[in-house]
Design an enzyme around this catalytic site. Sequence first.
Site, PDB file in Angstrom:
ATOM      1  N   SER A  83       2.387  -8.156   9.330  1.00  0.00           N
ATOM      2  CA  SER A  83       3.625  -7.431   9.574  1.00  0.00           C
ATOM      3  C   SER A  83       4.805  -8.252   9.079  1.00  0.00           C
ATOM      4  O   SER A  83       4.806  -9.488   9.185  1.00  0.00           O
ATOM      5  CB  SER A  83       3.782  -7.157  11.074  1.00  0.00           C
ATOM      6  OG  SER A  83       5.087  -6.709  11.377  1.00  0.00           O
TER       7      SER A  83
ATOM      8  N   LYS B  73      20.210   6.391   0.818  1.00  0.00           N
ATOM      9  CA  LYS B  73      20.570   6.770   2.191  1.00  0.00           C
ATOM     10  C   LYS B  73      21.309   5.648   2.919  1.00  0.00           C
ATOM     11  O   LYS B  73      21.810   5.843   4.029  1.00  0.00           O
ATOM     12  CB  LYS B  73      19.325   7.193   2.957  1.00  0.00           C
ATOM     13  CG  LYS B  73      18.700   8.474   2.416  1.00  0.00           C
ATOM     14  CD  LYS B  73      17.402   8.821   3.124  1.00  0.00           C
ATOM     15  CE  LYS B  73      16.836  10.138   2.585  1.00  0.00           C
ATOM     16  NZ  LYS B  73      16.493  10.077   1.158  1.00  0.00           N
TER      17      LYS B  73
ATOM     18  N   GLY C 242       0.791  -1.224   0.000  1.00  0.00           N
ATOM     19  CA  GLY C 242       0.000   0.000   0.000  1.00  0.00           C
ATOM     20  C   GLY C 242       0.820   1.268   0.000  1.00  0.00           C
ATOM     21  O   GLY C 242       0.262   2.370  -0.053  1.00  0.00           O
TER      22      GLY C 242
END
Length: 646
Positions: free
Chosen positions: A344, A412, A289
């Site tokens: 999760s 990063k 999502g």
Amino acid sequence: MVNLNSIWNLSRTYKRLVSMVVDILFVVVSFYAAYWSRIGHVKIFESYLIWYVVVGTLLVTVFAFMKLGLYRAVLRYLTFHALAIVCVGSIVSSVSIAVLAFYFGAWVPRSVPIIYGAFLCLLCGGSRLMVRVLVAQATDKGKKSVLIYGAGSAGRQLALALRSSETHKVIGFIDEDKTLYNTIIMGLKVKGISHAQSLISKYSVSQILLAVPSASRARRREILDSLVHLSAEVLTVPDMQDIVEGKAKIDELKDVAIEDLLGRDSVAPKPPLMEANIKGKVVMVTGAGGSIGSELCRQIIRQKPKALVLYELSEFALYQIDRELSGLLENEQIAVEVIPLLGSVQAVNRLATVMKSFGVNTVYHAAAYKHVPLVEYNVVEGVRNNVFGTYYAAKAAIEASVESFVLISTDKAVRPTNIMGTTKRMAELGLQALAEQEGNKENGTRFCMVRFGNVLGSSGSVIPLFKKQIVCGGPVTVTHPDIIRYFMTIPEAAQLVIQAGAMGKGGDVFVLDMGEPVKIADLAVNLIQLSGLELKDESNPYGDIEIKFSGLRPGEKLFEELLIEDNVSLTEHPRIMAANERFLPIDEYGELLNLLDSACHNFEHEKIRKLLVEAPTDFSPTDGIGDLVWRKLHALKDEADDAVIH
């Protein structure tokens, strides 16, 4: 104008009656003028036979105009068709004069019908054109004056569409084609870009409409650079492909796409690479999502997998992407089973069960916490989700015999100065360690990772924030005047991720070519100026929008890198490179994870930071520990110690 408005407001029936009466008057005047022009006097009207001809001509002319549909034409939308009707009706009327004069034996010179036809055509057509101009002038008040950049086919279509617009009035075209300078197209003058500012000032132009839908992004950037200094908002028409496919209309104006400012043209995807890990297979996307995850799903279903498993922690995000994909499948008539699952990535048993149950072949792991300051404030959850979540998903993939596992990484992760980047580098190290282990198996899971910079329009992108701040009147907030970032569109990033994953052999670190880095402050200035506003600064204190520099956020760098070392090799795709970088063996990585797990469980932030610094991540923190709960606990402890002392 009050009297004219009373005429404009008449009913359609009364307007038609007025038109008929005026046309009758024009027939008489034209006949009179034709005789006078030919003979030099009008005494012939003393003959009743001439009046028979005139009355007969009146009846024939009005009947002809009615049959030809002249009285059904709306004058404010008068076109060439209506003028053609006037010409045909005038010819019929002229012929009727000749026939009736011959029939009644009236003395009418043979040249009179010709002269009469010309006069009637001029009077009937000219009067209607005059009314159209008056109506246009009356309705133009309050409309936005606009210039159209591009006098090509798209520009002409746009000008034609805006003629009936109730909100816009086209002043003219501006174009860089010198052969068109000072020409008139569709009644509008074409001027060069050097005359744009004078036209804007003279006609109070509020918008410039960019009508070059087929131009490349590099070309669009050149055009925008030439327009950005003008005191008018710049809008653009939709892409030509969307117009042709019926997805958009030429006059559906929108803000200039930020990718046009970057001037970066995407490379067409290679079909064999796009479908290699997807077509006919069961594909799973974690974080389905999110910004990248949802675009991956859109790209994947177009490659016709057997099934697509959406794995998402947020119920609302899962609902949104599931509903969107259902509509996409229906509209494009694609038969793909979509399986929306809540879960999760920290639940390894859930992951393994899902992958085994649905026979997943390919996993795209996009689930991660990516917002730098928020991860700084929630260190333990950042480590749990980004490091352990990735490792658990990879272990589940091995247990379920998944063929290919692709990690979505970030620039990063290269020499990180923040927890988020460090956790992503730790995730990469985990996959590299597992890839070495799986490489010794005959049919082991292939792990690879794809590293890229910022994507436009993502949940953490600065662009939507800048636009919102501009709409609200500013100021626009930039962290530092020298901060630069790489940018890429979400669709291009997703396509390159899929293609890079298809090239993975095991443990590969793919780096996407992000183009030239962009200075964020310059980007903010361009967005302000393209909105038709002026930058407010020391040299222009009366400007509209000010840029304020808020300072670097916790863990934020002035610039990002894509490579740890320079040993990079090219691949079969021009925008994808492969990097060879150091990693830990699986045993050493497992020991590091155990220590990190214990430190997270006991909330030992000093130990967490020490482990991350000592790991081969090149972590070089620029700020102290920023976890909000840890800081609060330390503040309470300090208060308690002070109370004991006092």
